[in-house]
Design a protein around this motif. Structure first.
Motif, PDB file in Angstrom:
ATOM      1  N   THR A   1       0.910  -1.184   0.095  1.00  0.00           N
ATOM      2  CA  THR A   1       0.407   0.189  -0.018  1.00  0.00           C
ATOM      3  C   THR A   1       0.967   1.895  -0.134  1.00  0.00           C
ATOM      4  O   THR A   1       1.809   1.184   0.676  1.00  0.00           O
ATOM      5  CB  THR A   1      -0.799  -0.548   0.795  1.00  0.00           C
TER       6      THR A   1
ATOM      7  N   GLU B   1      -5.319  12.701   0.773  1.00  0.00           N
ATOM      8  CA  GLU B   1      -6.048  11.971   0.940  1.00  0.00           C
ATOM      9  C   GLU B   1      -6.339  11.664   2.586  1.00  0.00           C
ATOM     10  O   GLU B   1      -5.171  11.951   4.049  1.00  0.00           O
ATOM     11  CB  GLU B   1      -6.158  10.458   1.149  1.00  0.00           C
TER      12      GLU B   1
ATOM     13  N   PRO C   1      -6.005   4.714   5.885  1.00  0.00           N
ATOM     14  CA  PRO C   1      -6.791   6.094   5.058  1.00  0.00           C
ATOM     15  C   PRO C   1      -8.016   5.507   4.959  1.00  0.00           C
ATOM     16  O   PRO C   1      -9.156   4.439   5.538  1.00  0.00           O
ATOM     17  CB  PRO C   1      -6.200   5.468   3.851  1.00  0.00           C
ATOM     18  N   ARG C   2      -9.034   6.833   4.604  1.00  0.00           N
ATOM     19  CA  ARG C   2     -10.005   6.302   4.463  1.00  0.00           C
ATOM     20  C   ARG C   2     -11.093   5.855   3.141  1.00  0.00           C
ATOM     21  O   ARG C   2     -11.527   6.084   2.678  1.00  0.00           O
ATOM     22  CB  ARG C   2     -10.693   7.774   4.695  1.00  0.00           C
ATOM     23  N   ARG C   3      -9.779   4.669   3.125  1.00  0.00           N
ATOM     24  CA  ARG C   3     -10.491   4.096   2.103  1.00  0.00           C
ATOM     25  C   ARG C   3     -10.875   1.691   2.244  1.00  0.00           C
ATOM     26  O   ARG C   3      -9.645   1.925   2.856  1.00  0.00           O
ATOM     27  CB  ARG C   3      -9.599   4.196   0.961  1.00  0.00           C
ATOM     28  N   GLN C   4     -10.755   1.760   0.915  1.00  0.00           N
ATOM     29  CA  GLN C   4     -10.782  -0.069   1.962  1.00  0.00           C
ATOM     30  C   GLN C   4      -8.891  -0.245   1.742  1.00  0.00           C
ATOM     31  O   GLN C   4      -8.398  -0.432   1.163  1.00  0.00           O
ATOM     32  CB  GLN C   4     -11.142  -0.631   0.048  1.00  0.00           C
TER      33      GLN C   4
END
Length: 124
Positions: A56, A62, A85-88
């Protein structure tokens, strides 16, 4: 301490960057190994953990939730110890071994695998 910040700088080839947050006013240094960290207590003699799966990176701009400590790192006064992070999250597999033999994840010592089931346990 847990804070919310924005990725201000990311050097993907080198695996580090800087998060800006009002809680870390001079910037918070972050290393790729601290993104969706698998935190655990110290390992005992003969224990090992192997992690497999997707790598990652962070993306400039972001929003992230992050835990940090006051520590000098490459000219910064703060260092991130876990960045989310505010994602998958990426899919990763963890393998826990004692004296070279794979054993079940020690929930009694380490707790459940983090990040909503995106860590899985190796079956072989």
């Amino acid at each position: 301490m847990t804070s919310v910040g924005v990725v201000a700088d990311w050097h993907g080839e080198e695996g580090w960057g800087v998060i800006e947050s009002s809680d870390t006013p001079t910037g918070c240094w972050v290393h790729y190994s601290n993104i969706w960290t698998l935190n655990h207590p110290p390992l005992r003699r003969g224990e090992s953990i192997q992690v497999y799966g997707q790598a990652t990176d962070l993306q400039v701009g972001e929003t992230v939730d992050f835990d940090w400590e006051s520590a000098m790192q490459d000219g910064f006064s703060f260092r991130a110890v876990d960045v989310r992070p505010r994602r998958q999250p990426p899919l990763r597999t963890v393998e826990f071994r004692v004296e070279g033999e794979r054993v079940p994840w020690p929930v009694d010592r380490f707790g459940e695998l983090p990040h909503g089931g995106h860590w899985t346990e190796s079956t072989g």
